[in-house]
Enzyme design. Structure first.
Site, PDB file in Angstrom:
ATOM      1  N   LEU A  49     -17.883  -2.926  -0.258  1.00 33.78           N
ATOM      2  CA  LEU A  49     -18.704  -2.086  -1.136  1.00 33.78           C
ATOM      3  C   LEU A  49     -18.235  -2.151  -2.595  1.00 33.78           C
ATOM      4  O   LEU A  49     -18.604  -1.282  -3.399  1.00 33.78           O
ATOM      5  CB  LEU A  49     -18.664  -0.624  -0.655  1.00 33.78           C
ATOM      6  CG  LEU A  49     -19.244  -0.371   0.744  1.00 33.78           C
ATOM      7  CD1 LEU A  49     -19.188   1.109   1.093  1.00 33.78           C
ATOM      8  CD2 LEU A  49     -20.683  -0.874   0.826  1.00 33.78           C
ATOM      9  N   TYR A  95       0.847  -1.200   0.000  1.00 32.53           N
ATOM     10  CA  TYR A  95       0.000   0.000   0.000  1.00 32.53           C
ATOM     11  C   TYR A  95       0.884   1.253   0.000  1.00 32.53           C
ATOM     12  O   TYR A  95       1.580   1.542   0.970  1.00 32.53           O
ATOM     13  CB  TYR A  95      -0.948   0.021   1.212  1.00 32.53           C
ATOM     14  CG  TYR A  95      -1.966  -1.112   1.230  1.00 32.53           C
ATOM     15  CD1 TYR A  95      -2.122  -1.971   0.144  1.00 32.53           C
ATOM     16  CD2 TYR A  95      -2.777  -1.323   2.339  1.00 32.53           C
ATOM     17  CE1 TYR A  95      -3.039  -3.014   0.177  1.00 32.53           C
ATOM     18  CE2 TYR A  95      -3.710  -2.369   2.373  1.00 32.53           C
ATOM     19  CZ  TYR A  95      -3.817  -3.212   1.283  1.00 32.53           C
ATOM     20  OH  TYR A  95      -4.729  -4.250   1.308  1.00 32.53           O
TER      21      TYR A  95
END
Ligand code: NDP
Length: 327
Positions: A212, A54
């Site tokens: 989501l 990341y």
């Protein structure tokens, strides 16, 4: 907040946790990241997810700095890292699941996170070039040294995870105790079919990602122009193409009607849908704004309202429920 056992382990993880992919050290600034961590912790979230890849280590640096600045007992929360893609230039020795990269990757992540140990440490993907036994031995070494507390896999096949268990059992080592797969209304196969044997027989826990579908299941995308969101970020064209398809957007429209009928937002309904699966130990939330996180916390209250009838309505729209063999 509700707390769930992480599979067969003795550790209790908050049913909702918080991750930093694409946001920390990328989409959002330090002060927003700081506020998000506070909002999460104050709600009872006790697990913060991260990985060496990341922002090539910078996301861990930001999280480490924020956590250090808070006056919270180290024993009150967990942090993770994941090893595989590397945080440097990606030379052959700087990535993968060789003993060298697992050990070096762990040391480097501990430094960036400013911690004495990492609570949950994941093999971010399977490495086809490294024997699974080598990864199991390396993880077991880190466990014995107290540098990590639990180890797991992410997006491994059930067969690969079973082999890791086999190697661990054969050598009296500690095997993987959790998996980190994608799970949301559009992505169900691993959680609802492939992994069932692992849940029932090996007691694996799960820390599921993208509840989501990168924001699509919040219902905010009404047209293909993504506006100022994750899906407009440079370099993420692949993700935009994957998510903003006509077929998915058509389904989102119908799912929104179900959420409206229940008087909740589609984001809340979609997260509650993930939480409803008992094999989910924690749903890792992502957010670029504190308001999103606060809205998403509402999912827990919704669980009792997710009746069989509502779940069937969702299944009908999604049209992807795995069909299991009948015995
Ligand atoms: P989601 O699918 O929930 O996407 C989160 C994004 O959706 C937010 O950053 C925000 O993006 C948007 N969003 C969230 N809530 C709302 C809301 N209420 N209304 C409107 N938009 C909203 O989760 P992530 O994909 O971020 O995954 C969660 C975590 O899982 C990651 O941070 C990471 O820790 C982990 N992960 C692990 C992977 C693995 O391979 N192991 C892979 C991917 C993630 P925006 O504001 O930009 O639109």
């Amino acid at each position: 907040m509700e707390y769930r056992k992480l599979g067969n382990t003795g550790i209790q993880v908050s049913a909702m946790s918080f991750g930093t992919w694409l946001t920390f050290a990328k989409q959002i600034d330090y002060s927003t990241a700081d506020e998000l961590i506070s909002v999460a912790y104050e709600e009872g979230i006790n697990f913060f997810d991260n990985a060496e890849i990341y922002s090539r280590g910078k996301s861990e640096e930001v999280l480490g700095q924020i956590l250090k600045s808070k006056n919270w007992a180290r024993s009150s929360y967990m942090v993770s890292s994941k090893v595989f893609w590397g945080y440097e230039e990606g030379k052959p020795t700087q990535k993968g699941l060789s003993r060298k990269h697992i050990i070096e990757g762990c040391h480097a992540a501990m430094k960036r996170l400013q911690v004495d140990y990492i609570d949950l440490f994941f093999c971010h993907r399977p490495d086809k070039n490294t024997p699974i036994a080598e990864a199991v031995w390396a993880m077991n070494t880190l466990l014995q040294q107290g540098k990590i507390l639990y180890w797991g896999t992410s997006e491994w096949s059930a067969a690969e995870i079973m082999q890791a268990h086999l190697e661990a059992a054969r050598n009296h080592l500690i095997g993987p105790v959790m998996e980190q797969p994608q799970y949301n209304i559009f992505e169900r196969k691993k959680m609802e079919n492939e992994y069932l044997h692992l849940f029932n027989n090996e007691g694996m826990g799960t820390t599921i990602w993208s509840p989501l579908a990168s924001g699509l299941l919040s219902g905010k995308y009404t047209r293909k122009d993504p506006g100022e969101t994750r899906l407009s970020m440079k370099g993420l064209e692949w993700l935009r193409q994957q998510q903003l398809t006509d077929a998915k957007m058509e389904k989102v429209k119908k799912l929104k009607l179900i959420a409206k009928k229940m008087d909740v937002t589609l984001a809340q309904l979609s997260i509650a849908w993930c939480l409803k699966n008992n094999n989910v130990s924690t749903v890792i939330l992502g957010a670029s704004k504190p308001q999103q996180l606060k809205e998403n916390f509402g999912a827990l209250k919704l669980l009792p309202k997710l009746t069989e009838k509502i779940l069937q309505e969702i299944d009908k729209v999604a049209d992807n429920k795995p069909v299991l063999p009948e015995y």
